[in-house]
Enzyme design. Structure first.
Site, PDB file in Angstrom:
ATOM      1  N   ASP A  32       0.847  -1.195   0.000  1.00  0.00           N
ATOM      2  CA  ASP A  32       0.000   0.000   0.000  1.00  0.00           C
ATOM      3  C   ASP A  32       0.887   1.251   0.000  1.00  0.00           C
ATOM      4  OD1 ASP A  32      -3.217   0.525   1.004  1.00  0.00           O
ATOM      5  OD2 ASP A  32      -1.810   2.206   1.084  1.00  0.00           O
ATOM      6  N   HIS A 101     -10.312  -5.144  -3.316  1.00  0.00           N
ATOM      7  CA  HIS A 101      -8.983  -5.371  -2.759  1.00  0.00           C
ATOM      8  C   HIS A 101      -9.109  -5.837  -1.319  1.00  0.00           C
ATOM      9  CE1 HIS A 101     -10.084  -1.107  -2.294  1.00  0.00           C
ATOM     10  NE2 HIS A 101      -9.464  -1.138  -1.135  1.00  0.00           N
TER      11      HIS A 101
HETATM   12  P1  5GP Z   1      -9.724   1.503   0.494  1.00  0.00           P
HETATM   13  O1  5GP Z   1      -9.775   2.772   1.281  1.00  0.00           O
HETATM   14  O2  5GP Z   1     -10.424   1.658  -0.847  1.00  0.00           O
HETATM   15  O3  5GP Z   1     -10.173   0.284   1.235  1.00  0.00           O
HETATM   16  O4  5GP Z   1      -8.186   1.250   0.204  1.00  0.00           O
HETATM   17  C1  5GP Z   1      -7.508   1.760  -0.885  1.00  0.00           C
HETATM   18  C2  5GP Z   1      -6.042   1.689  -0.558  1.00  0.00           C
HETATM   19  O5  5GP Z   1      -5.320   1.862  -1.755  1.00  0.00           O
HETATM   20  C3  5GP Z   1      -5.569   2.782   0.402  1.00  0.00           C
HETATM   21  O6  5GP Z   1      -5.002   2.172   1.558  1.00  0.00           O
HETATM   22  C4  5GP Z   1      -4.549   3.559  -0.421  1.00  0.00           C
HETATM   23  O7  5GP Z   1      -3.440   3.977   0.351  1.00  0.00           O
HETATM   24  C5  5GP Z   1      -4.157   2.579  -1.490  1.00  0.00           C
HETATM   25  N1  5GP Z   1      -3.758   3.200  -2.745  1.00  0.00           N
HETATM   26  C6  5GP Z   1      -4.426   4.174  -3.436  1.00  0.00           C
HETATM   27  N2  5GP Z   1      -3.777   4.479  -4.567  1.00  0.00           N
HETATM   28  C7  5GP Z   1      -2.671   3.695  -4.608  1.00  0.00           C
HETATM   29  C8  5GP Z   1      -1.590   3.552  -5.551  1.00  0.00           C
HETATM   30  O8  5GP Z   1      -1.519   4.215  -6.589  1.00  0.00           O
HETATM   31  N3  5GP Z   1      -0.628   2.639  -5.237  1.00  0.00           N
HETATM   32  C9  5GP Z   1      -0.679   1.872  -4.112  1.00  0.00           C
HETATM   33  N4  5GP Z   1       0.326   1.007  -3.912  1.00  0.00           N
HETATM   34  N5  5GP Z   1      -1.680   1.964  -3.208  1.00  0.00           N
HETATM   35  C10 5GP Z   1      -2.657   2.873  -3.453  1.00  0.00           C
END
Ligand code: 5GP
Ligand code: ZN
Length: 115
Positions: A32, A101
Site C-alpha cells: 500500500d 482489494h
Molecule cells: P480503500 O480505502 O479503498 O479500502 O483502500 C484503498 C487503498 O489503496 C488505500 O489504503 C490507499 O493507500 C491505497 N492506494 C491508493 N492508490 C494507490 C496507488 O496508486 N498505489 C498503491 N500502492 N496503493 C494505493
C-alpha cells in the site's frame, strides 16, 4: 476486464508502478502506498470487480484462490504474530478505490473491534 479509469487496473497493467509482493494469472499483491501498519499489502484480482458487494457464484474460485494467496503471503512475509484482512465495500466503509482489494495489515497491535 480492464477499466482504463481504474487505478488498480492500471497497476495490474504496469501503467502505474507498484512494489509487488506476489503475482499470478488471477491476482496481484503489492505494498500500500500509504501504509497504516508496518506491513500493509493489498491483494487484488486482476479482473475489474468493484467491491466484494459485486461478488456472485462465478467468483467463488477466484476468492478462494485469493485467500490461499493471502495465507502464502503471510507465511512468506513471516507474519507469525498475526495479521488482519480487510475489504471495504462502498461509501460508509470508506472504500476509496473501486476495484476489489483485500488489505493485509500486520506489525502493530490492533483493536479486536475496528481496523
Ligand atoms: P480503500 O480505502 O479503498 O479500502 O483502500 C484503498 C487503498 O489503496 C488505500 O489504503 C490507499 O493507500 C491505497 N492506494 C491508493 N492508490 C494507490 C496507488 O496508486 N498505489 C498503491 N500502492 N496503493 C494505493
Ligand atoms: Zn479496476
Amino acid at each position: 476486464m480492464f477499466d482504463p479509469n481504474c487505478i488498480f487496473c492500471n497497476i495490474v497493467e504496469g501503467e502505474i508502478p507498484s512494489t509487488k509482493v506476489y503475482e499470478d494469472d488471477m491476482c496481484l499483491a503489492f505494498r500500500d502506498i500509504n501504509p497504516l501498519a508496518p506491513t500493509h499489502v493489498l491483494v487484488i484480482p486482476k479482473t475489474h470487480i468493484e467491491s466484494c458487494a459485486e461478488l456472485t457464484e462465478e467468483h467463488e474460485a477466484l476468492i478462494g484462490h485469493i485467500f490461499t494467496v493471502i495465507a502464502k503471503i503471510a507465511r512468506d512475509l513471516g507474519l507469525d504474530n498475526g495479521f488482519r484482512v480487510v475489504s471495504n465495500a462502498g461509501l460508509e466503509a470508506g472504500q476509496t478505490v473501486p476495484h476489489l482489494h483485500f488489505h493485509i495489515l500486520a506489525g502493530r497491535p490492533m483493536s479486536a473491534k475496528m481496523v
